[in-house]
Design an enzyme around this catalytic site. Structure first.
Site, mmCIF file in Angstrom:
data_model
loop_
_atom_site.group_PDB
_atom_site.id
_atom_site.type_symbol
_atom_site.label_atom_id
_atom_site.label_comp_id
_atom_site.label_asym_id
_atom_site.label_seq_id
_atom_site.Cartn_x
_atom_site.Cartn_y
_atom_site.Cartn_z
ATOM 1 N N HIS A 41 0.811 -1.209 0.000
ATOM 2 C CA HIS A 41 0.000 0.000 0.000
ATOM 3 C C HIS A 41 0.848 1.264 0.000
ATOM 4 O O HIS A 41 0.349 2.351 -0.326
ATOM 5 C CB HIS A 41 -0.930 0.027 1.222
ATOM 6 C CG HIS A 41 -1.873 1.189 1.219
ATOM 7 N ND1 HIS A 41 -1.604 2.365 1.879
ATOM 8 C CD2 HIS A 41 -3.056 1.370 0.603
ATOM 9 C CE1 HIS A 41 -2.600 3.213 1.677
ATOM 10 N NE2 HIS A 41 -3.492 2.626 0.918
ATOM 11 N N CYS A 42 2.133 1.175 0.331
ATOM 12 C CA CYS A 42 2.934 2.383 0.535
ATOM 13 C C CYS A 42 3.700 2.841 -0.692
ATOM 14 O O CYS A 42 3.410 3.880 -1.283
ATOM 15 C CB CYS A 42 3.901 2.188 1.702
ATOM 16 S SG CYS A 42 3.084 2.035 3.302
ATOM 17 N N ILE A 43 4.700 2.083 -1.086
ATOM 18 C CA ILE A 43 5.652 2.571 -2.089
ATOM 19 C C ILE A 43 5.017 2.808 -3.463
ATOM 20 O O ILE A 43 5.352 3.784 -4.137
ATOM 21 C CB ILE A 43 6.862 1.623 -2.181
ATOM 22 C CG1 ILE A 43 7.532 1.513 -0.808
ATOM 23 C CG2 ILE A 43 7.884 2.137 -3.185
ATOM 24 C CD1 ILE A 43 8.668 0.531 -0.751
#
Length: 440
Positions: free
Chosen positions: A270-272
């Site tokens: 979900h982040c990078i």
């Protein structure tokens, strides 16, 4: 402030965590284990019911930990948001996806803030943990809460603290990862830092919520840009017949001035893949262009196509077209040994293979069936992880480095392996490979 400080110190403060997913559930458990009464809020009645039965739906969070929390009587889960009134501290851990054109979608944050505003009372602390662009906490959440007529810091406290979860990691946990905290005013920073300090090992206070929001983006942009660099070098070195993995091993022998990053089939989680675009979108509002972010995104998002291209070329060399070929993709998770498939490049690889006419399947024991994602919906189920099944395919593509795939016996009768994670060559170190290996 005196009252909430006292309630934090003597552990009588009640903690509410909105969102019981990969971020919210471990946060709730850590505060419960620190002696606080905790209520987990979620819209998904199925998740709530599972938690109240003492079950875990996240692989790296053991069911025994959830069961112990429920049995203690100090943790409960609910869909009833009216119970927010009973909470002294409320953490917001909801998704922040991207829209169809890579624009930030803060609708979950706004909806949650409105639910809190309906029940907001004097003395409460509200902390946003969802990753977002600078200015969300003080520029979007604070005005929504301010519609109640309550003001911070006179009536309530408001801060931002970025989540730093890394599912499946064993050397750092929610409790031991340093926690950055920034309030919309000094009083909010003080109260939020005090609460986190009562449950976590180390707290890092910063001047404002905007600094805290920006710190999270910097962390992920740093990784995105460096992964893009090594992915680009992988393609270049491949054309020069140089093994990028060997190059990285050689470079990381330098004890200073170098940090290894590794190539792969694309970015997942979900982040990078998402968070850097929050800043590039916000930068445009100020008339600036985040060119490093955009370029890194371009490089990383084209990696699944590179993998499929390598598979096509390898099949051609064996006298077989990609169209009509049977191709098995190993792994749906975005990283090894976790049951998290958010933004996994495996989905795009499967879709590209099928669009090219290949008969593509996947194998991942952690995902009996492929789930609907932000961009992909594949009606597929996993095939068994056996040598006989692997041998029935014209090509096997290693997309996720699950430990279960690190078994040389699985590949005894395989014809072709396209390895994006460099797990196959070490399995056959000093031995003859019975198949053709292509690194992608």
């Amino acid at each position: 402030m005196t009252d909430i400080r006292k309630r934090i110190d003597d552990r009588s403060a009640r903690v509410g965590v909105i969102g019981q997913g990969y971020v919210g559930l471990p946060l709730a458990l850590v505060f419960r284990e620190a002696g606080f009464r905790v209520t987990g809020f979620d819209l998904d009645a199925g998740k709530v019911a599972a938690l109240m039965r003492g079950e875990s739906y996240i692989k790296h969070i053991g069911p025994e930990r959830v069961a112990a929390a429920v049995a203690s009587g100090s943790f409960s889960a609910t869909t009833n948001f009216d119970l927010l009134r009973e909470c002294d501290a409320i953490f917001i851990c909801v998704p922040t996806p991207l829209g169809a054109h890579r624009e930030p979608d803060n609708s979950y944050i706004h909806a949650t803030a409105r639910e809190i505003a309906k029940r907001l009372r004097p003395g409460q602390l509200v902390v946003l943990e969802s990753t977002t662009y600078p200015g969300t906490t003080d520029g979007e959440v604070q005005p929504i809460l301010g519609q109640t007529g309550l003001h911070t810091p006179d009536d309530y406290f408001l801060a931002f603290s970025p989540e730093r979860e890394d599912p499946g990691r064993r050397d750092f946990t929610t409790k031991s990862i340093p926690k950055v905290v920034g309030g919309v005013n000094p009083e909010s920073t003080e109260v939020a830092a005090l609460l986190y300090g009562a449950a976590l090992d180390k707290v890092v206070p910063v001047a404002t919520s905007r600094v805290a929001e920006s710190a999270k983006l910097l962390e992920n942009i740093f990784r995105s840009v460096n992964i893009a660099l090594v992915n680009e070098l992988k393609v270049i070195f491949d054309r020069m017949d140089i093994d990028v993995w060997e190059v990285i091993e050689a470079a990381k022998s330098k004890p200073f001035g170098f940090m290894p990053f590794y190539p792969g089939p694309g970015l997942g989680g979900h982040c990078i893949p998402l968070d850097p675009f929050y800043l590039s979108w916000k930068a445009a509002e100020y008339g600036d262009w985040a060119r490093f972010i955009e370029l890194a995104g371009e490089v990383n998002t084209r990696m699944p196509r590179h993998v499929v291209s390598k598979a096509m070329a390898a099949l051609n060399e064996q006298g077989k077209a990609l169209k009509g070929a049977r191709v098995l993709v190993l792994g749906l998770a975005y990283k090894a040994n976790i049951d998290d498939d958010r933004e996994s490049p495996s989905y795009e690889i499967l879709e590209l293979l099928r669009d090219s006419g290949a008969l593509a399947d996947y194998c991942d024991p952690l995902f009996p069936a492929a789930r609907k994602g932000r961009k992909h919906e594949l009606t597929l189920s996993t095939v068994p992880c056996t040598p006989q099944v692997f041998a029935s395919y014209d090509a096997v593509v290693v997309s996720t480095a699950h430990d279960v795939f690190k078994n040389a016996a699985l590949y005894g009768d395989v014809k072709l392996v396209i390895d994006t994670r460099n797990i196959i060559a070490p399995l056959f170190s000093g031995k003859r490979m019975p198949f053709r290996l292509v690194k992608a």
